[in-house]
Design a protein around this motif. Structure first.
Motif, PDB file in Angstrom:
ATOM      1  N   ASP A   8      68.960  14.267  39.276  1.00 10.06           N
ATOM      2  CA  ASP A   8      69.056  13.194  40.271  1.00 10.06           C
ATOM      3  C   ASP A   8      68.355  13.624  41.556  1.00 10.06           C
ATOM      4  O   ASP A   8      67.588  12.863  42.150  1.00 10.06           O
ATOM      5  N   LEU A   9      68.643  14.834  41.971  1.00  4.39           N
ATOM      6  CA  LEU A   9      68.097  15.345  43.217  1.00  4.39           C
ATOM      7  C   LEU A   9      66.573  15.408  43.174  1.00  4.39           C
ATOM      8  O   LEU A   9      65.902  15.043  44.148  1.00  4.39           O
ATOM      9  N   THR A  14      61.636  13.095  45.186  1.00  2.00           N
ATOM     10  CA  THR A  14      60.363  12.434  44.869  1.00  2.00           C
ATOM     11  C   THR A  14      60.320  11.054  45.525  1.00  2.00           C
ATOM     12  O   THR A  14      59.311  10.673  46.133  1.00  2.00           O
ATOM     13  N   ALA A  15      61.403  10.288  45.418  1.00  2.00           N
ATOM     14  CA  ALA A  15      61.476   8.965  46.046  1.00  2.00           C
ATOM     15  C   ALA A  15      61.344   9.089  47.567  1.00  2.00           C
ATOM     16  O   ALA A  15      60.681   8.257  48.206  1.00  2.00           O
ATOM     17  N   PRO A  37      65.989   4.288  52.876  1.00  2.35           N
ATOM     18  CA  PRO A  37      66.768   3.723  51.768  1.00  2.35           C
ATOM     19  C   PRO A  37      68.115   4.426  51.578  1.00  2.35           C
ATOM     20  O   PRO A  37      68.202   5.647  51.549  1.00  2.35           O
ATOM     21  N   GLU A  38      69.157   3.612  51.425  1.00  9.43           N
ATOM     22  CA  GLU A  38      70.500   4.168  51.243  1.00  9.43           C
ATOM     23  C   GLU A  38      70.611   4.978  49.962  1.00  9.43           C
ATOM     24  O   GLU A  38      71.388   5.926  49.895  1.00  9.43           O
ATOM     25  N   ALA A  39      69.838   4.630  48.949  1.00  8.33           N
ATOM     26  CA  ALA A  39      69.884   5.394  47.694  1.00  8.33           C
ATOM     27  C   ALA A  39      69.439   6.833  47.922  1.00  8.33           C
ATOM     28  O   ALA A  39      69.908   7.754  47.242  1.00  8.33           O
ATOM     29  N   ILE A  40      68.566   7.040  48.892  1.00  8.78           N
ATOM     30  CA  ILE A  40      68.113   8.396  49.222  1.00  8.78           C
ATOM     31  C   ILE A  40      69.131   9.070  50.153  1.00  8.78           C
ATOM     32  O   ILE A  40      69.615  10.165  49.875  1.00  8.78           O
ATOM     33  N   VAL A  45      73.368  13.140  51.285  1.00 15.35           N
ATOM     34  CA  VAL A  45      74.610  13.496  51.977  1.00 15.35           C
ATOM     35  C   VAL A  45      75.671  13.932  50.966  1.00 15.35           C
ATOM     36  O   VAL A  45      76.343  14.958  51.156  1.00 15.35           O
ATOM     37  N   CYS A  46      75.813  13.175  49.887  1.00 19.30           N
ATOM     38  CA  CYS A  46      76.825  13.516  48.880  1.00 19.30           C
ATOM     39  C   CYS A  46      76.547  14.871  48.242  1.00 19.30           C
ATOM     40  O   CYS A  46      77.469  15.662  48.035  1.00 19.30           O
ATOM     41  N   TYR A  47      75.300  15.134  47.953  1.00 20.75           N
ATOM     42  CA  TYR A  47      74.929  16.433  47.382  1.00 20.75           C
ATOM     43  C   TYR A  47      75.295  17.556  48.359  1.00 20.75           C
ATOM     44  O   TYR A  47      75.930  18.543  47.976  1.00 20.75           O
TER      45      TYR A  47
END
Length: 172
Positions: A8-9, A14-15, A37-40, A45-47
């Motif tokens: 995922d990371l 990449t994104a 983007p919130e997906a990034i 942050v969660c990671y």
């Protein structure tokens, strides 16, 4: 422990690079660029903080993340020196996290704003209204988090992510 995997990371980093390149190209033609983007931002942050990310592609869970059973709201800006952050009229959380991206050096500064939802609702959004007032009117409250919370409270980041170093470490 975070549920953001190494795979995922890699995709998120990449994104991030694609998003950054897109914004550089857009600056040639326009003054506005695409928001962070919130997906990034949420995944990073969660990671970093070990939160359980509510990846919207894979879950219908409420909120952006959870940590030890608490609901986490994550907000972010790619303008390091200022922000205008909006919230849903029905937002709820136990922990409020804010991330400031320094695009020049690819570092993400992560702050725990030390506010639960009850405390957050009492913040002023203008001279006459609080966040709760605007939410009660079904409006999206907007707040300058850096100016109204981080700077006056002299908050320091709980973590700083070096995205260049992370990309190198992951081989992307």
């Amino acid at each position: 422990m975070s549920n953001v995997t190494e795979n995922d990371l890699k995709q998120i980093i990449t994104a991030y690079h694609y998003w950054k390149t897109l914004n550089e190209k857009l600056k040639i033609f326009a003054s506005r660029t695409v928001n962070f983007p919130e997906a990034i931002s949420e995944a990073l942050v969660c990671y970093q903080l070990g939160y359980h990310w509510h990846n919207k592609a894979n879950t219908k869970a409420v909120g952006d993340a959870t940590f030890n059973g608490k609901l986490v709201e994550i907000k972010a800006t790619s303008n390091f020196n200022s922000d205008l952050t909006s919230f849903s009229p029905d937002t709820k959380f136990d922990i409020l996290i804010f991330a400031r991206l320094n695009l020049q050096d690819d570092k993400l500064y992560i702050y725990d704003l030390n506010l639960n939802y009850s405390q957050f609702q009492q913040l002023k959004v203008n001279k006459t209204q609080t966040i709760l007032d605007q939410q009660n009117n079904k409006r999206r409250p907007r707040l300058r988090i850096i100016e109204s919370i981080i700077t006056p409270n002299n908050l320091q980041p709980v973590a700083i992510m070096d995205l260049k170093a992370l990309a190198s470490q992951l081989g992307v």
